[in-house]
Structures are given as C-alpha cells and as structure tokens.
Design an enzyme around this catalytic site. Structure first.
Site, short mmCIF file in Angstrom:
data_model
loop_
_atom_site.label_atom_id
_atom_site.label_comp_id
_atom_site.label_asym_id
_atom_site.label_seq_id
_atom_site.Cartn_x
_atom_site.Cartn_y
_atom_site.Cartn_z
N ASN A 53 63.41 3.27 67.95
CA ASN A 53 65.30 4.50 67.73
C ASN A 53 65.08 3.67 66.52
O ASN A 53 64.37 2.73 65.68
CB ASN A 53 65.51 3.69 68.83
CG ASN A 53 67.15 5.10 68.44
OD1 ASN A 53 66.50 6.43 68.47
ND2 ASN A 53 67.96 4.80 69.07
N LYS A 54 66.06 4.59 65.75
CA LYS A 54 66.60 4.61 64.28
C LYS A 54 67.11 2.88 63.75
O LYS A 54 67.62 1.70 65.12
CB LYS A 54 67.82 4.97 64.43
CG LYS A 54 68.85 5.00 63.01
CD LYS A 54 67.93 5.80 61.71
CE LYS A 54 67.14 7.09 62.29
NZ LYS A 54 65.74 6.61 61.06
N ASP A 89 62.87 7.63 69.97
CA ASP A 89 61.84 8.40 68.74
C ASP A 89 60.52 7.77 69.13
O ASP A 89 59.45 9.09 69.45
CB ASP A 89 61.85 7.92 67.19
CG ASP A 89 62.32 8.84 66.77
OD1 ASP A 89 63.73 7.17 66.84
OD2 ASP A 89 62.30 9.32 66.50
N GLY A 139 65.49 14.24 64.72
CA GLY A 139 65.25 13.89 66.27
C GLY A 139 64.28 14.40 66.57
O GLY A 139 63.74 15.49 66.20
O1 MRU Z 1 65.18 9.49 61.24
P1 MRU Z 1 66.22 10.66 62.54
O2 MRU Z 1 67.44 11.02 62.29
O3 MRU Z 1 65.03 11.63 62.65
O4 MRU Z 1 66.15 9.61 63.92
C1 MRU Z 1 66.50 10.12 64.64
C2 MRU Z 1 66.71 8.71 65.71
O5 MRU Z 1 66.66 7.50 65.92
C3 MRU Z 1 66.84 9.83 67.77
O6 MRU Z 1 68.14 8.16 67.74
C4 MRU Z 1 65.87 9.75 68.03
O7 MRU Z 1 64.63 10.47 66.97
C5 MRU Z 1 66.29 10.24 69.66
S1 MRU Z 1 66.70 11.78 69.30
C6 MRU Z 1 66.59 13.20 70.96
#
Ligand code: MRU
Length: 379
Positions: free
Chosen positions: A254-255, A244, A54
């Site tokens: 984002n994801k 991100d 995150g």
């Molecule tokens: O790969 P991750 O689990 O780190 O990805 C997280 C995300 O995509 C979240 O939506 C993003 O980091 C926002 S968290 C405040």
C-alpha cells in the site's frame, strides 16, 4: 451535475454512451474538474499521470480504456495492443492486471464485430461490482467498528487512523478503507478520523480530507510523522488502510508509509486492518517484500510541493537546496504478521494463506504446485 465529495461515482459513462468522464484528481482539492476520455491514449494518460488513481479506480478505468481502444480497432491485434499499453501504465496495483485479464479473456473468443458493445457492457459490470464489493466491505468493517466502539467510554468517538486515500475517489464509490467509516456515519456511530498527510503526493491531505470534509465526517489532518506519537498517547483505537496488491499469504503493498504505521500499531497493541476487494489479491505471489514490484516515482515529487497561493493560483515550490537528490518509492509492503485482519467483500479473515483461501476458495502458487490444500497453521 458538478462533481463534489458527496456525488456518487468517481467515473461514469458520458451521456453520449461512448466517452468516459473522470474527475481530475491531480487538481483536487483546489479545483474540481471533469475530464472526458475518448481514446485509449487518453485513458492510459489518465492512469499514468494519476488523474485517476487508487487500485480499484485504476482497474475500472483500464477496462473502459480497452472499450475505447476497440472502437478504433476491434481486431485481435487491436485488443492485444490495448492490453499492452494499459498494463504498462502503473506497476504496483494488481487490480489493473485483474481488470485487463478479465476484459481480454471475455473479449478474445468473440467476433470482432461484437467486441465494442461487449467491452462497454463488461466495463460497466466491473464498475457496478466495485460499488457492491466496497459496500460489502463497509458492512463487514462496520461490525468490527461496533465491537471497538463498545470498548470506548460511552459517547466517546471511535478514533480511526487512515493513510493515503483508499476512499470513494480511489474506487467507484464507498472506498475500501473508508467504506466502514461511511457506514458508521450512516448508522449514527460517533467516529473521528485521523488523516495522515501521505507525503510526497499528499493523498491524505488533498484527497481524503476533501472527501471526508465533503461528507461531513469529523476528521483531523496529521503530519505522517505524528502517527506513532498519537498511538503512544492512546489517541488511536484502530488503523484501517487500503491495498494495491495483497499476496496469497496476506502481505500487503500500500502507499509508502503504511508499513511504519503498522509497526507503530503493533508496538501499541492497536488493531491494524487492511480493506480491499478480491481483485487486489495476486494469487501468484506469497512474499510481498521480495516479490511485489514497487513503483519508483519522480524525485521532483519529494523535492517540490504544489498548492495554491493566497491569490488562489496553483503554484509549485521547491523545498530543498537546488539539485538535492531524492528517492521516491511509491509503495511499501506490510508483512502479514503485522496485520490484525483483512476486511474484504467476503468477510474478515486473518492475513494468511489459510485466511484468504477460506474466503476465496483459492490457493496460492506454492500450494497449487504441490497439489495440497491450504494448511490452517501456516502463514
Ligand atoms: O498512488 P495511489 O494514489 O494510486 O495509491 C493509492 C493507495 O495506495 C491506496 O491506498 C490503494 O490504492 C487502495 S485504494 C482502494
């Protein structure tokens, strides 16, 4: 205290005042285990292997990683090599660079003998700032949720869809996308959350479901592929996700899977909001699709899946024919034009150069270069 979805912080300084305690998120929701970080290498490992993940939490963990590194070597070269190790841990979330730049700029002018204490103090300040900024996002998002709820039949819940985990454990507390949800719950607003599973690492199914369940927020898990269908049938009032990396023009990484949800939301005229803190904005970039680095992850995350069996034992199983090739992009980019609004600690704005410049008083590279001010009409 045993960590739980309801406990306060996802990272904290240990009582020894030196080591850092994190929740190993690779084990959730089946095992709640606290891990102690004592060294730079352990902090880098925790980020790289996604024990912490995150965008916001990655940034603060890196800040503490720098403090741990300086305990071993507080010289200029120690500072620079800690920066180099940590910056390489994950490529997409720009909060990592934001936090490391802040730490390095703050520590570099100091005498080496002062750096360790100063690094811990600065990391603690970043932690507290994250809590406060996420809480502020919650307040701004709550106002939007109230407006949307007013359009629902009396007593019916606001039906919110979220993707991945931009929750308390992706930050230090509150979360970004979840902050308005938790504020709505506090205020007694009826709310229901559709949690999309988030293949291949299943942050929705494993983490968001754990977090919301632990806090008593009504929610239902859906397969990623179900989101468009639910929107088409009028079952979603608003989509809210985290970020991100956000460009100065409001494109959002984002994801993986976020983009498809934004496309479906646009087709069905459902508001699509992105919640993030200022440290997620990369003021050097404008065109997110072309410029944001997208993490390429192991094919095994796509071909295999991990869970617990009926005996409670953690097992990994293969889903595919042996040797099936797979591609695993960790993130995607949602262009600003698909985003209804950006919810930040400074308020809500349009996803545009002008919108972000109004909130942050900063211009992107192109505008700085031409010496101009952000033009309200431009994207
Ligand atoms: O790969 P991750 O689990 O780190 O990805 C997280 C995300 O995509 C979240 O939506 C993003 O980091 C926002 S968290 C405040």
């Amino acid at each position: 205290m045993k960590p739980s979805p309801a406990s306060e912080r996802s990272l904290r300084l240990a009582p020894d005042g030196v080591s850092v305690l994190i929740l190993d998120q690779t084990l959730l929701p089946h095992e709640v285990k606290t891990v102690r970080l004592r060294t730079l290498e352990q902090a880098a490992h925790a980020i790289r292997t996604m024990q912490v993940r995150g965008s916001n939490l990655i940034g603060v963990t890196a800040a503490y990683g720098m403090a741990l590194a300086l305990r071993a070597d507080a010289s200029n070269s120690g500072l620079e090599s800690a920066y180099s190790v940590l910056i390489e841990t994950r490529p997409t979330a720009v909060n990592l660079r934001w936090a490391l730049d802040l730490m390095r700029d703050f520590l570099r002018p100091m005498a080496a003998s002062r750096r360790v204490d100063a690094a811990y103090a600065k990391a603690a300040a970043l932690l507290e700032e994250d809590v406060a900024t996420n809480r502020a996002i919650g307040d701004h998002g709550l106002a939007l949720f109230r407006e949307l709820l007013a359009k629902r039949p009396k007593g019916e819940p606001l039906r919110v869809l979220t993707h991945c985990n931009a929750g308390r454990i992706a930050t230090l507390d509150w979360g970004t996308a979840t902050a308005p949800i938790y504020r709505a719950q506090q205020e007694g607003l009826p709310i229901h959350v559709w949690v999309s599973e988030t293949r291949p690492r299943n942050q929705g199914a494993a983490l968001t479901a754990w977090e919301l369940g632990g806090r008593g927020v009504p929610h239902t898990l859906i397969a990623d592929n179900a989101a468009g269908h639910l929107m088409q049938h009028g079952l979603v009032d608003v989509v809210i996700v985290g970020a991100d990396r956000v460009t100065a023009a409001g494109d959002v990484a984002n994801k993986i899977g976020t983009y498809l949800k934004a496309l479906a939301a646009r087709e069905h005229k459902i508001p699509f909001y992105v919640a993030f803190v200022g440290g997620s904005v990369d003021w050097n970039l404008r065109d997110g699709v072309r410029e944001i680095p997208i993490e390429q992850r192991s094919a095994r995350e796509v071909t295999h899946i991990t869970g617990v069996n009926s005996a409670g034992k953690r097992v990994e199983v293969r889903l595919t024919p042996e040797g099936t090739p797979a591609r695993n992009d960790g993130f995607d980019v949602t262009p600003a034009k698909l985003i209804t609004g950006l919810i930040t600690e400074r308020g809500v704005c349009r996803a545009s150069v002008a919108g972000l410049a109004r909130l942050y008083g900063r211009l992107d590279r192109a505008d700085r270069g031409s010496g101009g001010t952000a033009r309200a009409t431009r994207r």
